[in-house]
Design an enzyme around this catalytic site. Structure first.
Site, PDB file in Angstrom:
ATOM      1  N   ASP A  71      39.059  37.731  28.266  1.00 28.48           N
ATOM      2  CA  ASP A  71      38.271  38.920  28.613  1.00 28.48           C
ATOM      3  C   ASP A  71      37.154  39.165  27.594  1.00 28.48           C
ATOM      4  OD1 ASP A  71      38.615  40.249  30.976  1.00 28.48           O
ATOM      5  OD2 ASP A  71      40.339  41.444  30.307  1.00 28.48           O
ATOM      6  N   LYS A  74      41.046  38.120  41.164  1.00 26.62           N
ATOM      7  CA  LYS A  74      40.879  37.186  40.042  1.00 26.62           C
ATOM      8  C   LYS A  74      41.779  35.963  40.203  1.00 26.62           C
ATOM      9  CE  LYS A  74      39.579  40.844  36.804  1.00 26.62           C
ATOM     10  NZ  LYS A  74      39.980  41.736  35.704  1.00 26.62           N
ATOM     11  N   GLN A 121      45.146  43.488  32.389  1.00 28.77           N
ATOM     12  CA  GLN A 121      44.261  44.301  33.232  1.00 28.77           C
ATOM     13  C   GLN A 121      44.196  45.732  32.696  1.00 28.77           C
ATOM     14  OE1 GLN A 121      42.342  43.230  35.867  1.00 28.77           O
ATOM     15  NE2 GLN A 121      41.494  45.302  35.924  1.00 28.77           N
TER      16      GLN A 121
END
Ligand code: NDP
Length: 297
Positions: free
Chosen positions: A120, A53, A97
């Site tokens: 997200d 990412k 994460q």
């Protein structure tokens, strides 16, 4: 033989678009978008996702840092860190994460992120907007699938879409996006308690498999000519590979590709799209910041 939907190629197009957007943004005198990535614990898969990412972010001109903590990092410490990142005007997007170590309540952490920085798209405010059809951060995987369909010229309008899986990060938002006015699919959502799953999947013009079981969707479960989107990422033992395993999807790819009209491979399908959509959300977060500032003046 099905047309292959090349996630790598489509994700490269999305990245190029974001790169152009970031270039225009900085040329207009704004600082580059900044993404804070938080990694807790020592899960090698999570570490590898995070590396991917941040590498993608750098490629398109988005700045990012990975804040790494070992598994002893407490829930309170993590919530304090998020509060700091929320308050920091230099931070546009925050990504924690998942999964987190067992002693940390993931839901608490997701709720703690400022919805304006929720790249997200997992915060209830983001999910609420998605369900209401309002603009906002959309979870990267289902948003990436919608983008793949659009860029492949596949319209869900009037189609029967069957989503197998009802998780908060894939199945449920996927079903909601397909249901939006203007997208106009008729949507069925299946899960582990669905009786006679094959009779459902066989009705699908668009079949999305988000189950987490290798090769679960077999050719007899697929309607001829269907669009088959394979979200699954599963490890299967493979002694011929240096790591001793390879990644496969939820779909029995070799058999299903003979029957489907369109199919996504694993790897190289939904995965790269997920990563690309995070970049788009981070650019959106930078725009949000500017709007908030303008609003507070
Ligand atoms: P979850 O485990 O949260 O959800 C799996 C869903 O599949 C559940 O709703 C479950 O039903 C359903 N399911 C399980 N077994 C069956 C069965 N026998 N018949 C019908 N339905 C079943 O997984 P996620 O949604 O997080 O992820 C799904 C897969 O996608 C995983 O392989 C994951 O690694 C992958 N993934 C890939 C991403 C990408 O970028 N490509 C991103 C995110 C995930 P129930 O609710 O009843 O338990």
């Amino acid at each position: 033989m099905a047309h292959l939907i090349d996630g790598n190629a489509i994700a490269a197009q999305v990245r190029a678009d974001v790169q152009a957007e970031v270039a225009a943004w900085t040329a207009a005198g704004h600082r580059p978008p900044y993404l804070a990535v938080v990694l807790v614990g020592d899960d090698p898969a999570s570490a590898s996702y995070v590396r991917g990412k941040t590498r993608d972010a750098a490629e398109v001109g988005i700045l990012s840092d990975t804040l790494t903590y070992d598994a002893r990092f407490s829930e309170t410490e993590l919530l304090d860190l998020i509060a700091d990142l929320n308050a920091d005007d230099g931070v546009d997007g925050i990504l924690v994460q998942l999964p987190l170590p067992d002693h940390i309540d993931e839901q608490k952490v997701i709720y703690a992120i400022d919805p304006a920085k929720d790249v997200d798209g997992f915060h209830p405010a983001s999910i609420g907007k998605l369900v209401l059809g309002q603009p906002g951060f959309q979870p990267a995987t289902p948003a990436g699938i919608m983008e793949m369909l659009r860029r492949s010229g596949i319209s869900p309008r009037g189609q029967h879409a069957v989503v197998v899986g009802r998780s908060n990060i894939v199945g449920k938002p996927m079903a909601n996006l397909l249901l939006q006015k203007g997208v106009d699919a008729t949507v069925t959502v299946c899960h582990s308690r669905t009786p006679d799953l094959p009779s459902m999947t066989r009705q699908a013009d668009i079949l999305v498999a988000a189950i987490g079981r290798a090769h679960f969707i077999t050719a007899d479960m697929v309607k001829p000519g269907a669009v088959v989107i394979d979200v699954g990422i599963n490890r299967v033992e493979d002694a011929t590979r240096p790591r001793g395993y390879r990644l496969v999807g939820d779909v029995d790819f070799e058999a299903v590709r003979e029957k489907a009209g369109w199919i996504t491979p694993v790897p190289g399908g939904v995965g790269p799209m997920t990563r690309a959509m995070l970049l788009r959300n981070t650019m959106l977060a930078a725009r949000n910041r500017l709007e908030r500032r303008a609003g507070s003046r």
